[in-house]
Enzyme design. Structure first.
Site, PDB file in Angstrom:
ATOM      1  N   CYS A  24       0.818  -1.221   0.000  1.00 13.87           N
ATOM      2  CA  CYS A  24       0.000   0.000   0.000  1.00 13.87           C
ATOM      3  C   CYS A  24       0.849   1.266   0.000  1.00 13.87           C
ATOM      4  CB  CYS A  24      -0.936  -0.011   1.207  1.00 13.87           C
ATOM      5  SG  CYS A  24      -1.994  -1.472   1.277  1.00 13.87           S
ATOM      6  N   HIS A 154      -3.033   6.726   3.064  1.00 14.78           N
ATOM      7  CA  HIS A 154      -3.553   5.528   2.393  1.00 14.78           C
ATOM      8  C   HIS A 154      -4.977   5.287   2.875  1.00 14.78           C
ATOM      9  CE1 HIS A 154      -4.354   1.493   1.250  1.00 14.78           C
ATOM     10  NE2 HIS A 154      -4.079   0.957   2.421  1.00 14.78           N
ATOM     11  N   ASN A 185     -10.625   0.119  -0.106  1.00 12.81           N
ATOM     12  CA  ASN A 185      -9.176   0.047   0.063  1.00 12.81           C
ATOM     13  C   ASN A 185      -8.589  -0.527  -1.226  1.00 12.81           C
ATOM     14  OD1 ASN A 185      -6.530  -0.736   0.638  1.00 12.81           O
ATOM     15  ND2 ASN A 185      -6.992  -1.261   2.755  1.00 12.81           N
TER      16      ASN A 185
END
Length: 229
Positions: A24, A154, A185
């Site tokens: 990520c 993030h 996500n």
């Protein structure tokens, strides 16, 4: 008059390309690498692409992951300029946390392993460490929150983003990216998607500075201040 000699056509070299896996935090790693290559005069323009197909590795029977993760892609062109638009990276890894986000053994009939995540441990660790990383990125850039137009972490989990904002206490003028609400996500693609959402909605303007904070599998993280295109 003698005729002109025709010049042979200019031969264009194909661009170099390679994969970079930073989980990520991958978009931040890509920006940092692109900035360094340009500073070293190895390139003048670099296309950084963050692409994810998390549906391929998400167990449809695992409610802890299948409800959260999504497929997406985002990209940015990094070019040489008169002044740096990408600040110093504050990055690192925490190897002992690798088992918290890893591949589970393949299920009977599955063609590949699915992702396994110990969400509670991951959230606790990042929640306690990432606010300090964000502060260090501001210090590395020689800036304060007064200079920042947006905070773009993030897009992992809405509650974790809220908890980080409470700990960091940015001023009211700082826009907080929350594209998790619409995109889910999307791992390394979440930060470029969130930036595009902020710019498209005119929440921030080109030239504003944004604090980016990527973190995820590995465990890895990368934070830096960038000037928005």
């Amino acid at each position: 008059m003698p005729g002109r000699r025709s010049r042979p056509p200019t031969r264009r070299r194909p661009a170099g390309g390679f994969d970079l896996n930073g989980g990520c935090a991958g978009f931040g790693y890509g920006l940092t690498l692109a900035s360094g290559l340009i500073a070293a005069q190895q390139a003048r323009q670099i296309l950084v692409v963050a692409a994810e197909r998390l549906s391929d590795i998400t167990d449809p029977d695992d409610c802890a992951t299948v409800m959260i993760f999504g497929d997406a892609a985002g990209a940015a062109v990094v070019s040489a300029g008169e002044h740096p638009g990408i600040g110093p990276a504050v990055w690192g890894t925490h190897g002992p946390g690798e088992p918290w986000m890893t591949s589970a053994p393949p299920k009977p009939g599955a063609v590949q392993p699915y992702m396994h995540m110990d969400g509670t441990r991951v959230v606790r660790w990042f929640g306690s460490h990432m606010p300090q990383v964000a502060r260090e990125a501001l210090d590395a850039a020689g800036l304060t929150w007064d200079d920042i137009g947006a905070f773009v972490p993030h897009q992992c989990n809405g509650r974790l983003i809220d908890a980080m904002v409470r700990r960091l206490r940015p001023p009211e003028h700082v826009a907080i990216a929350r594209s998790i609400v619409t995109d889910g996500n999307t791992s390394s693609a979440s930060i470029p998607l969130a930036l595009e959402s902020l710019l498209a909605s005119a929440t921030v303007r080109p030239g504003d500075k944004a604090l980016l904070l990527g973190f995820g599998a590995g465990l890895t993280w990368c934070a830096q201040v960038v000037e928005l295109p």
